[in-house]
Design a protein around this motif. Sequence first.
Motif, PDB file in Angstrom:
ATOM      1  N   ALA A   1      10.162   6.566  -8.851  1.00  0.00           N
ATOM      2  CA  ALA A   1       9.497   5.295  -8.151  1.00  0.00           C
ATOM      3  C   ALA A   1       8.176   4.726  -8.753  1.00  0.00           C
ATOM      4  CB  ALA A   1       8.954   5.736  -6.782  1.00  0.00           C
ATOM      5  N   THR A   2       7.621   5.563 -10.037  1.00  0.00           N
ATOM      6  CA  THR A   2       6.610   4.715 -10.602  1.00  0.00           C
ATOM      7  C   THR A   2       6.798   3.477 -11.010  1.00  0.00           C
ATOM      8  OG1 THR A   2       7.380   6.128 -12.502  1.00  0.00           O
ATOM      9  CG2 THR A   2       5.854   6.941 -11.229  1.00  0.00           C
ATOM     10  N   GLY A   3       7.857   3.029 -11.224  1.00  0.00           N
ATOM     11  CA  GLY A   3       8.070   1.708 -11.631  1.00  0.00           C
ATOM     12  C   GLY A   3       7.742   0.476 -10.588  1.00  0.00           C
ATOM     13  N   VAL A   4       7.885   1.199  -9.376  1.00  0.00           N
ATOM     14  CA  VAL A   4       7.656   0.167  -8.361  1.00  0.00           C
ATOM     15  C   VAL A   4       6.114   0.335  -7.874  1.00  0.00           C
ATOM     16  CG1 VAL A   4       8.431  -0.457  -5.885  1.00  0.00           C
ATOM     17  CG2 VAL A   4       9.995   0.534  -7.641  1.00  0.00           C
ATOM     18  N   TYR A   5       6.011   1.747  -7.665  1.00  0.00           N
ATOM     19  CA  TYR A   5       4.399   1.937  -7.142  1.00  0.00           C
ATOM     20  C   TYR A   5       4.124   3.230  -8.103  1.00  0.00           C
ATOM     21  CZ  TYR A   5       5.601   0.296  -2.211  1.00  0.00           C
ATOM     22  OH  TYR A   5       6.150  -0.542  -1.510  1.00  0.00           O
TER      23      TYR A   5
ATOM     24  N   PHE B   1       0.762  -1.320   0.091  1.00  0.00           N
ATOM     25  CA  PHE B   1      -0.038   0.042   0.000  1.00  0.00           C
ATOM     26  C   PHE B   1       0.917   1.049  -0.081  1.00  0.00           C
ATOM     27  CE2 PHE B   1      -2.579   3.402   2.109  1.00  0.00           C
ATOM     28  CZ  PHE B   1      -3.633   3.257   1.466  1.00  0.00           C
ATOM     29  N   PHE B   2       0.924   2.004  -1.064  1.00  0.00           N
ATOM     30  CA  PHE B   2       1.530   3.382  -1.194  1.00  0.00           C
ATOM     31  C   PHE B   2       0.748   4.150  -0.738  1.00  0.00           C
ATOM     32  CE2 PHE B   2       2.392   7.119  -3.583  1.00  0.00           C
ATOM     33  CZ  PHE B   2       3.694   7.287  -3.143  1.00  0.00           C
ATOM     34  N   ASP B   3       1.379   4.852   0.297  1.00  0.00           N
ATOM     35  CA  ASP B   3       0.493   5.913   0.870  1.00  0.00           C
ATOM     36  C   ASP B   3       0.819   7.479   0.315  1.00  0.00           C
ATOM     37  OD1 ASP B   3      -1.544   7.375   2.567  1.00  0.00           O
ATOM     38  OD2 ASP B   3      -0.303   6.881   4.518  1.00  0.00           O
TER      39      ASP B   3
END
Lengths: 278, 204
Positions: free
Chosen positions: B104-108, B59-61
């Motif tokens: 970080a969009t590749g991860v989240y 869960f990316f907050d």
Amino acid sequence: MPCVSTIDLPPPSVGPVSRLAPKPIKFVLNWGRRYSLWVFNFGLACCAIEFIATSMSRHDFIRLGVIPFAPGPRQADLMVVSGTVSDKMAPAVRRLYEQMPEPKYVISFGACSNCGGPYWDSYCVTKGVDQIIPVDVYVPGCPPRPEALLHGIVHLQEKIAGESLGERYDGGEPMSPPPAPRPLSATVLRRPIQPAPEPAPEPAPEPMSEAASAPGPVAEPEAETRPLPPVREPVREEPVREERPSPPDDAGPPLDHDPSIIPGLTDHGHDDEIGRDR
Amino acid sequence: MNAAPDPNERTAELTAAWTERFGTEITTGETFGGLAVGVPPEHWVAALAFARDELSCGFFDWLTGVDELEDGFAVVVHVYSLERRHHLLVRTRVPRAEPVLPTATGVYRGAAWHERETFEMFGVRFEGHPHLVPLLLPDGFEGNPLRKEFVLAARVAKPWPGAKEPGESGHGAPSRRRVRPPGVPEEGTWGPARRPPVPENPDA
């Protein structure tokens, strides 16, 4: 070319006839106008909650003739700007104000829309909605009580009762000046009613080409709004809700409910309803 | 409700996992409600992928930046594990002169808007971001408003309309030191009304 109509109609005005009307007719017109204010709530922040509270049953500004059911700004007489107007929102406020028919009135509700309020030093908050649209009544407070909005509405109604639309629109000091003409690309407001036919060999009309060449965010693909293929899901039947199962007879009231806070609900043998003894 | 393990025990577990994976290149510390991990920028994406895959923080907050003046900009990510119910704060720091960080969009995937907001508010560029344009600011806005060097110049253009401080209204108590919000310049030190002895001005 049956598609695009580029005739600019004159803006509808209410001035001359109202100026020629005799005084009793003016009184009747103003009387009707002041008690049927269809309101358009421009709720932008926490003040909108107070506006909603004013429209609800306890304060109930419908008894003053303020009707909060306008389908949109084009059917509204009064706009209540309640909340923080940011610089990014300001063009939308201005645009929806221009869509309202004359005569139109504006109440600025709360410190933020009056002058920027506590966000005076902010980089993005407009210093008052009166920088973009004319305001008739300011209601101070942060946020104001619903009674303050009621007082502002009554004040506006007194102002409407005393005004003459002829003077308002023909000379004198106009309270709400007509919006300055501004160039609009043809595709913004005047959309073709029918789909355009095949591209004709003749050159496209000027506004169309201008609109086509205007750079916009539409041209760039927005990564987040990429259309997803529709997913077919079997329509799940919502089960018909059963009646609420009646509690067993021996079940008492819920434990977190204290019935003694409701006067008159319990009888402890006190002298009055709220449990006092004389 | 499941019996939640001891928070201290869980923090120790997480610390051990991070140390086992990254060794001494990271710093760990306890913050309110969980573990905070500081990673160097070159391990940024690897650390987030580790948190997502190994520590089940799916869960990316949120992601945001912090202006730490001469130390640069900190970029902070808060993630949460729905399965194991632990919070995690992952931090890194980029230099002020060249604030660049891999995206970080590749991860989240949901970090896209957060990175756009951090980009416009702090000027941190996220390399590899699919669409790095301002998100919230009005068109044509110049500057990064959440940087501490950003000057809030509203009072330079128009004075505060109220008389809020003692002495400002011209009567009553004598003036005391006026409290100004952060970022608001003192009178006469900025803008066209600037007086000749100029203190060191932040290049705004």
